[in-house]
Design an enzyme around this catalytic site. Structure first.
Site, mmCIF file in Angstrom:
data_model
loop_
_atom_site.group_PDB
_atom_site.id
_atom_site.type_symbol
_atom_site.label_atom_id
_atom_site.label_comp_id
_atom_site.label_asym_id
_atom_site.label_seq_id
_atom_site.Cartn_x
_atom_site.Cartn_y
_atom_site.Cartn_z
ATOM 1 N N LYS A 144 37.115 -114.080 42.477
ATOM 2 C CA LYS A 144 37.439 -113.264 43.644
ATOM 3 C C LYS A 144 38.522 -112.231 43.294
ATOM 4 C CE LYS A 144 34.508 -115.735 46.062
ATOM 5 N NZ LYS A 144 34.107 -116.845 45.226
ATOM 6 N N ARG A 147 35.285 -125.483 22.866
ATOM 7 C CA ARG A 147 35.243 -126.152 24.178
ATOM 8 C C ARG A 147 36.638 -126.630 24.581
ATOM 9 N NH1 ARG A 147 34.180 -131.205 24.465
ATOM 10 N NH2 ARG A 147 32.693 -131.129 22.740
ATOM 11 N N TYR A 199 36.517 -124.058 51.940
ATOM 12 C CA TYR A 199 35.331 -123.439 51.347
ATOM 13 C C TYR A 199 34.208 -124.479 51.350
ATOM 14 C CZ TYR A 199 32.134 -121.780 47.801
ATOM 15 O OH TYR A 199 30.996 -121.415 47.129
ATOM 16 N N ASP A 210 44.123 -124.533 47.250
ATOM 17 C CA ASP A 210 43.228 -123.459 46.814
ATOM 18 C C ASP A 210 43.885 -122.158 47.271
ATOM 19 O OD1 ASP A 210 41.245 -121.495 46.643
ATOM 20 O OD2 ASP A 210 39.629 -122.926 46.998
HETATM 21 C C1 PLP Z 1 38.279 -120.194 48.790
HETATM 22 C C2 PLP Z 1 37.276 -120.412 47.706
HETATM 23 N N1 PLP Z 1 37.510 -121.357 46.778
HETATM 24 C C3 PLP Z 1 36.631 -121.603 45.780
HETATM 25 C C4 PLP Z 1 35.439 -120.921 45.680
HETATM 26 C C5 PLP Z 1 34.468 -121.257 44.581
HETATM 27 O O1 PLP Z 1 34.601 -120.362 43.524
HETATM 28 P P1 PLP Z 1 33.406 -119.991 42.519
HETATM 29 O O2 PLP Z 1 32.350 -119.313 43.325
HETATM 30 O O3 PLP Z 1 34.086 -119.128 41.511
HETATM 31 O O4 PLP Z 1 32.906 -121.272 41.929
HETATM 32 C C6 PLP Z 1 35.139 -119.927 46.621
HETATM 33 C C7 PLP Z 1 33.879 -119.179 46.539
HETATM 34 O O5 PLP Z 1 33.471 -118.484 47.445
HETATM 35 C C8 PLP Z 1 36.091 -119.674 47.653
HETATM 36 O O6 PLP Z 1 35.858 -118.736 48.602
#
Ligand code: PLP
Length: 382
Positions: free
Chosen positions: A203, A52, A105, A178
Site C-alpha cells: 500500500k 530464503r 482487514y 497493523d
Molecule cells: C490494512 C491491511 N492490512 C493488510 C493487508 C494485506 O496486505 P497484502 O495484500 O499485501 O497481503 C491489507 C490489504 O488490503 C490491508 O488493507
C-alpha cells in the site's frame, strides 16, 4: 544506513537504507539475483547463506522500515502483507485469547478465525473503538493478545491505543498493530507501547500499486527471532526486484502522504456538505466519532474516506462504475485514487454497510478528483 542518527521521519524515508558512503559507490542498493552465497565451513560465520534466510536486496528496505517505525532492529520483509500478518498471528500462544477488531482487514480476520478453529485459542471480535468492551475481552484469559488496526479497514474506527496497550500489558499480554492505513508518518505504534507492527508494504510504503510485499517490525529480540524463524520455515519471502521497487517507492512516502492526506480532508469536507451523501467518514472530520482520539495519537488523519450515498448499494455501485479519473478497484495507498464498494467482496463482514464506498485518495489534482467524483455522485441520484 546513514551516518546521521536521529533524523526525522521525512528525512529517513529518503536517507535510510543507502549503501555505505565511499567514492565510486552507488547511491542506491543493487538488485542481487542469487539464490545462494559462497560459503566455507566456518562455525559462527555471520555471512549470507541462502536467499530464503536473508539477502542484501531486502536489507536496505528492512533497515528503512525498522528506522521509520522507531525500532533499533531492522524490519523483516515478507512476500505480502498477509505473510507478515500470518507470522504475527503465529506469535499468539495456545490457551490464550486473541482480541481483534471486528472490522480488521477482512483476510486478517479469515486467518485469525482459522487459528481459532485449529488451535486452543479463543478469538473475540470487538468494536475496537469501544474501550470498555475491549478491556472486558482482554480479561477472559491471562496473556491475551490484542490485535490493533486503527483506523480500521474500511470502517475507520479509532482505538484508544495507549489505554488498550496498558490494559493488555497489565495482564502480561502482547499487542500487535497493523499500521498500514496510518503509515509510520501518521502513527508510531511502538512508541505507544505496541510490541509488533505489521504492514502491507503493497500500500503506502511502496505506493505505486506495482508490488505486493509485507513487513513486520519489533524492538524485542525474542519476538524478532520468532518472526524470523517463521519466515525461514514458511518461506513467505519477497523477491529482490520487489524489495528494490518498494524502497524506490518509499523515497517519496512523505510527499505522497502529505498530498493525499490534504486532498482527503478537503474531499471529505466537500462530500459531507453534499445533499447526495448519506454518511461521510474520515478521521479528520470533526463529525468522526473518535476525531479527538485520532488527533491525540496520530500525526496525520490518513487518506481514506468512506462515503455512503443516498440510493443504497445500487447508487454506490453506479458511482464506482461512472468515475473516469478515480480507478474502480480494490487496494489502496497508491498514487492513483481508488474507489470500491467493499461489500462486493464476499469475505467483507456483513456489519460493513452494503452501500459503503471506500475511497483511497491519491496524489492527482484535488479539483479533478472532486469534479469526477461529484459528477458520478450526482448522476447516481437521477
Ligand atoms: C490494512 C491491511 N492490512 C493488510 C493487508 C494485506 O496486505 P497484502 O495484500 O499485501 O497481503 C491489507 C490489504 O488490503 C490491508 O488493507
Amino acid at each position: 544506513m546513514t551516518g546521521k542518527p536521529n533524523l526525522r521521519t521525512d528525512s529517513l524515508v529518503v536517507a535510510a537504507g543507502r549503501p555505505p558512503r565511499r567514492t565510486g559507490a552507488p547511491v542506491n542498493p543493487p538488485v542481487v539475483l542469487s539464490s545462494t552465497y559462497i560459503g566455507v565451513d566456518t562455525p559462527g560465520a555471520e555471512d549470507l547463506l541462502y536467499a530464503r534466510y536473508d539477502t542484501e536486496s531486502w536489507r536496505p528496505l528492512e533497515d528503512a522500515i525498522g528506522a521509520l517505525e522507531g525500532s533499533t532492529r531492522r524490519a523483516l520483509a515478507y512476500g505480502s502483507g498477509m505473510a507478515a500478518i500470518s507470522a504475527a498471528l503465529a506469535l499468539v500462544r495456545n490457551g490464550t485469547t486473541l482480541v481483534m477488531p471486528r472490522h480488521s482487514y477482512n483476510v486478517a480476520l479469515v486467518a485469525a478465525r482459522a487459528h481459532a478453529e485449529q488451535r486452543d485459542l479463543t478469538l473475540v471480535e470487538v468494536d475496537i473503538a469501544d474501550t470498555a468492551e475491549v478491556q472486558a475481552a482482554l480479561e477472559v484469559t491471562d496473556s491475551p493478545t490484542l490485535w490493533l488496526e486503527s483506523p480500521t479497514n474500511p470502517m475507520l474506527e479509532i482505538a484508544d491505543i495507549p489505554a488498550l496497550v496498558s490494559a493488555t500489558r497489565e495482564r502480561g499480554g502482547l499487542v500487535i498493530a497493523d499500521n498500514t492505513f496510518a503509515t509510520p508518518l501518521g502513527q508510531q505504534p511502538l512508541a505507544l507501547g505496541v510490541h509488533v507492527v505489521v504492514h502491507s508494504v503493497t500500500k503506502y510504503l511502496a505506493g505505486h500499486s506495482d508490488v505486493v510485499m509485507g513487513a513486520a517490525v519489533t524492538d524485542d529480540p525474542d519476538l524478532w527471532s520468532r518472526l524470523k524463524t517463521h519466515r525461514d520455515v514458511h518461506g513467505a519471502v519477497p523477491g529482490p526486484w520487489e524489495a528494490w521497487l518498494a524502497l524506490r517507492g518509499l523515497r517519496t512516502l512523505a510527499l505522497r502522504v502529505q498530498r493525499s492526506q490534504q486532498s482527503a480532508l478537503d474531499l471529505a469536507q466537500r462530500l459531507e456538505e453534499h445533499p447526495a451523501a448519506l454518511e461521510v467518514r474520515h478521521p479528520g472530520l470533526a463529525s468522526h466519532p473518535q476525531h479527538e482520539r485520532a488527533a491525540a495519537q496520530m500525526t496525520g488523519f490518513g487518506s481514506i474516506i468512506t462515503l455512503r450515498p443516498h440510493g443504497g448499494a445500487a447508487a454506490a455501485a453506479a458511482i464506482a462504475g461512472a468515475v473516469e479519473l478515480w480507478v474502480p478497484g480494490t487496494s489502496l495507498g497508491g498514487v492513483e485514487s481508488l474507489i470500491e464498494r467493499r461489500r462486493r467482496l464476499p469475505s467483507e463482514p456483513v456489519t460493513v454497510p452494503e452501500d459503503l464506498l471506500r475511497l483511497s485518495v491519491g496524489i492527482e489534482d484535488v479539483e479533478d478528483l472532486a469534479e469526477d467524483l461529484l459528477a458520478a455522485l450526482e448522476a447516481s441520484q437521477r
